[in-house]
Design a protein around this motif. Sequence first.
Motif, PDB file in Angstrom:
ATOM      1  N   ARG A 133      67.667  53.271  30.370  1.00  0.00           N
ATOM      2  CA  ARG A 133      67.620  54.346  31.358  1.00  0.00           C
ATOM      3  C   ARG A 133      68.587  55.460  31.010  1.00  0.00           C
ATOM      4  O   ARG A 133      69.714  55.193  30.591  1.00  0.00           O
ATOM      5  CB  ARG A 133      68.025  53.813  32.743  1.00  0.00           C
ATOM      6  CG  ARG A 133      67.071  52.821  33.318  1.00  0.00           C
ATOM      7  CD  ARG A 133      67.615  52.297  34.651  1.00  0.00           C
ATOM      8  NE  ARG A 133      66.804  51.203  35.107  1.00  0.00           N
ATOM      9  CZ  ARG A 133      65.888  51.293  36.083  1.00  0.00           C
ATOM     10  NH1 ARG A 133      65.716  52.434  36.723  1.00  0.00           N
ATOM     11  NH2 ARG A 133      65.168  50.247  36.424  1.00  0.00           N
TER      12      ARG A 133
ATOM     13  N   THR B 285      71.262  59.165  34.713  1.00  0.00           N
ATOM     14  CA  THR B 285      70.913  59.546  36.093  1.00  0.00           C
ATOM     15  C   THR B 285      70.084  58.472  36.801  1.00  0.00           C
ATOM     16  O   THR B 285      70.006  58.462  38.020  1.00  0.00           O
ATOM     17  CB  THR B 285      70.106  60.851  36.098  1.00  0.00           C
ATOM     18  OG1 THR B 285      69.006  60.703  35.184  1.00  0.00           O
ATOM     19  CG2 THR B 285      70.965  62.027  35.682  1.00  0.00           C
ATOM     20  N   GLU B 286      69.431  57.602  36.030  1.00  0.00           N
ATOM     21  CA  GLU B 286      68.583  56.578  36.648  1.00  0.00           C
ATOM     22  C   GLU B 286      69.290  55.228  36.756  1.00  0.00           C
ATOM     23  O   GLU B 286      68.659  54.221  37.062  1.00  0.00           O
ATOM     24  CB  GLU B 286      67.276  56.420  35.854  1.00  0.00           C
ATOM     25  CG  GLU B 286      66.351  57.622  35.954  1.00  0.00           C
ATOM     26  CD  GLU B 286      65.103  57.502  35.084  1.00  0.00           C
ATOM     27  OE1 GLU B 286      64.938  56.484  34.392  1.00  0.00           O
ATOM     28  OE2 GLU B 286      64.298  58.453  35.085  1.00  0.00           O
ATOM     29  N   ARG B 287      70.588  55.198  36.474  1.00  0.00           N
ATOM     30  CA  ARG B 287      71.293  53.929  36.573  1.00  0.00           C
ATOM     31  C   ARG B 287      71.841  53.730  37.986  1.00  0.00           C
ATOM     32  O   ARG B 287      72.165  54.702  38.665  1.00  0.00           O
ATOM     33  CB  ARG B 287      72.440  53.891  35.549  1.00  0.00           C
ATOM     34  CG  ARG B 287      71.904  53.877  34.121  1.00  0.00           C
ATOM     35  CD  ARG B 287      72.996  53.843  33.072  1.00  0.00           C
ATOM     36  NE  ARG B 287      72.454  54.319  31.798  1.00  0.00           N
ATOM     37  CZ  ARG B 287      73.180  54.739  30.762  1.00  0.00           C
ATOM     38  NH1 ARG B 287      74.498  54.722  30.824  1.00  0.00           N
ATOM     39  NH2 ARG B 287      72.590  55.166  29.662  1.00  0.00           N
ATOM     40  N   SER B 288      71.937  52.453  38.370  1.00  0.00           N
ATOM     41  CA  SER B 288      72.394  52.117  39.722  1.00  0.00           C
ATOM     42  C   SER B 288      73.670  51.295  39.638  1.00  0.00           C
ATOM     43  O   SER B 288      73.667  50.176  39.113  1.00  0.00           O
ATOM     44  CB  SER B 288      71.308  51.312  40.436  1.00  0.00           C
ATOM     45  OG  SER B 288      71.866  50.631  41.550  1.00  0.00           O
TER      46      SER B 288
ATOM     47  N   GLU C 181      62.881  47.903  42.402  1.00  0.00           N
ATOM     48  CA  GLU C 181      62.988  49.316  42.021  1.00  0.00           C
ATOM     49  C   GLU C 181      62.634  50.216  43.207  1.00  0.00           C
ATOM     50  O   GLU C 181      63.300  51.213  43.465  1.00  0.00           O
ATOM     51  CB  GLU C 181      62.025  49.586  40.848  1.00  0.00           C
ATOM     52  CG  GLU C 181      62.194  50.926  40.169  1.00  0.00           C
ATOM     53  CD  GLU C 181      63.296  50.936  39.134  1.00  0.00           C
ATOM     54  OE1 GLU C 181      63.834  49.857  38.800  1.00  0.00           O
ATOM     55  OE2 GLU C 181      63.645  52.038  38.653  1.00  0.00           O
TER      56      GLU C 181
ATOM     57  N   ARG D 153      66.604  51.000  45.177  1.00  0.00           N
ATOM     58  CA  ARG D 153      67.152  52.218  44.583  1.00  0.00           C
ATOM     59  C   ARG D 153      66.690  53.469  45.321  1.00  0.00           C
ATOM     60  O   ARG D 153      65.528  53.559  45.699  1.00  0.00           O
ATOM     61  CB  ARG D 153      66.666  52.357  43.137  1.00  0.00           C
ATOM     62  CG  ARG D 153      67.222  51.322  42.207  1.00  0.00           C
ATOM     63  CD  ARG D 153      66.572  51.471  40.843  1.00  0.00           C
ATOM     64  NE  ARG D 153      66.894  50.346  39.995  1.00  0.00           N
ATOM     65  CZ  ARG D 153      67.828  50.367  39.038  1.00  0.00           C
ATOM     66  NH1 ARG D 153      68.485  51.477  38.788  1.00  0.00           N
ATOM     67  NH2 ARG D 153      68.084  49.293  38.326  1.00  0.00           N
TER      68      ARG D 153
ATOM     69  N   THR E 155      65.979  58.871  43.144  1.00  0.00           N
ATOM     70  CA  THR E 155      66.542  59.486  41.949  1.00  0.00           C
ATOM     71  C   THR E 155      66.932  58.457  40.883  1.00  0.00           C
ATOM     72  O   THR E 155      67.061  58.808  39.713  1.00  0.00           O
ATOM     73  CB  THR E 155      67.811  60.295  42.298  1.00  0.00           C
ATOM     74  OG1 THR E 155      68.681  59.431  43.050  1.00  0.00           O
ATOM     75  CG2 THR E 155      67.465  61.520  43.110  1.00  0.00           C
ATOM     76  N   GLU E 156      67.118  57.205  41.308  1.00  0.00           N
ATOM     77  CA  GLU E 156      67.530  56.177  40.343  1.00  0.00           C
ATOM     78  C   GLU E 156      66.353  55.332  39.857  1.00  0.00           C
ATOM     79  O   GLU E 156      66.547  54.319  39.184  1.00  0.00           O
ATOM     80  CB  GLU E 156      68.603  55.259  40.967  1.00  0.00           C
ATOM     81  CG  GLU E 156      69.930  55.959  41.178  1.00  0.00           C
ATOM     82  CD  GLU E 156      70.966  55.087  41.886  1.00  0.00           C
ATOM     83  OE1 GLU E 156      70.660  53.924  42.216  1.00  0.00           O
ATOM     84  OE2 GLU E 156      72.086  55.591  42.127  1.00  0.00           O
ATOM     85  N   ARG E 157      65.142  55.730  40.177  1.00  0.00           N
ATOM     86  CA  ARG E 157      63.982  54.955  39.738  1.00  0.00           C
ATOM     87  C   ARG E 157      63.500  55.447  38.378  1.00  0.00           C
ATOM     88  O   ARG E 157      63.639  56.616  38.047  1.00  0.00           O
ATOM     89  CB  ARG E 157      62.852  55.061  40.778  1.00  0.00           C
ATOM     90  CG  ARG E 157      63.249  54.393  42.084  1.00  0.00           C
ATOM     91  CD  ARG E 157      62.161  54.487  43.138  1.00  0.00           C
ATOM     92  NE  ARG E 157      62.748  54.296  44.460  1.00  0.00           N
ATOM     93  CZ  ARG E 157      62.155  54.611  45.612  1.00  0.00           C
ATOM     94  NH1 ARG E 157      60.948  55.133  45.624  1.00  0.00           N
ATOM     95  NH2 ARG E 157      62.781  54.404  46.757  1.00  0.00           N
ATOM     96  N   SER E 158      62.941  54.513  37.621  1.00  0.00           N
ATOM     97  CA  SER E 158      62.489  54.840  36.266  1.00  0.00           C
ATOM     98  C   SER E 158      60.979  54.616  36.167  1.00  0.00           C
ATOM     99  O   SER E 158      60.498  53.485  36.324  1.00  0.00           O
ATOM    100  CB  SER E 158      63.212  53.940  35.257  1.00  0.00           C
ATOM    101  OG  SER E 158      62.512  53.926  34.025  1.00  0.00           O
TER     102      SER E 158
END
Lengths: 206, 206
Positions: free
Chosen positions: A117, A120-123, B113, B117, B120-123
């Motif tokens: 990822r 910006t897409e990390r949690s 997911e 989340r 904005t944090e989704r892939s």
Amino acid sequence: MKLFHSPYSPFVRKVMVVAHEVGLVGRIECLPGAAHPTQRDHTLLAQNPLAQVPTLIGEDGQILADSRVICEYLDTLGQGTLFPRSGPARWVALIDQSMADGLLDAALLIRYERTIRPETERSDAWLAGQRAKIEGVLAAFEERADAFGDRVDIGTIAIGCALGYLDLRFGDWPWRDTVPKLAAWAGGFGARPAMVATRPPDPVST
Amino acid sequence: MKLFHSPYSPFVRKVMVVAHEVGLVGRIECLPGAAHPTQRDHTLLAQNPLAQVPTLIGEDGQILADSRVICEYLDTLGQGTLFPRSGPARWVALIDQSMADGLLDAALLIRYERTIRPETERSDAWLAGQRAKIEGVLAAFEERADAFGDRVDIGTIAIGCALGYLDLRFGDWPWRDTVPKLAAWAGGFGARPAMVATRPPDPVST
């Protein structure tokens, strides 16, 4: 037999340790396999819809996916004793394997988060949850490490491979400091020929 | 015995189906358990560092985590035949279970997911990779659905529970349209008393 293999996969390592321990390693041809959750390996995919390593093409051509199934298959084929046949020893070995695999699942999810990822897409919450699982399993193993003794079964093999993966991919995590008994056990277990022969090479990429 | 239980967990359902099939359901007390990857359940955590459901406290007080281990334990305790003891039937059952569990792992990652989340944090790439795994496993089962016949073992139980989870959490996915033989098999298998008794209630929350 043919095994889709990656030298860095801890689940492949479990399979290879079992193959060494039961004397079947010479009957297994390793094929390169890349288990990537978003860029799937089409050679592997043709055999296993999950496109995961390890995947084994067994003696009769059957496709076995999943390290637990493959390890039990090889142990049976090699007339090993790594899966105790019945009684409390079987449950202890299987429970230890499931805990070690759970540690690995969490470690792989952390690694995917960091490598697949964009930032910006990390949690942070997801990463913290996975890390807490790893710490919890390490603490549970530490409580029991004195009792591992000389046990060589699928449980201790899975634990050895899980700890090896922490060293491979989380080299900056000083896990040994918090679980000294487990660390001492891992040092001894890691010296077994099957563990030495399957040690992952130094990582060449992220 | 005590089981940390959630009525929506497909892995808990596998355990409960086995308990029904082997006649042990009356010996299991269900305790509420929430397996959430970032908000961990501390009652459960005290028994299992992975804080996952299902977790079973067995006959002798031992803690068994992981649906595969718990299912095999209950089958053995109940003198069932859901885990064929040896030979090709055992490998077929275990392979089917591992494929169905792989489908479920992918489905749960999609659900986490979407529910844990912020957007904005989704892939999208991660979601597509997991969805491709589910589609691949469904297609592989479709090819073999005619041969499932009247098999009742841990493989078919796992497949039934996996398909039930798609209905529960992916109600807008018309999966039956692409795998008609599998869908027909699922209709029949889902009518077994053990499957009916463990059907999840309508979801009340996301």
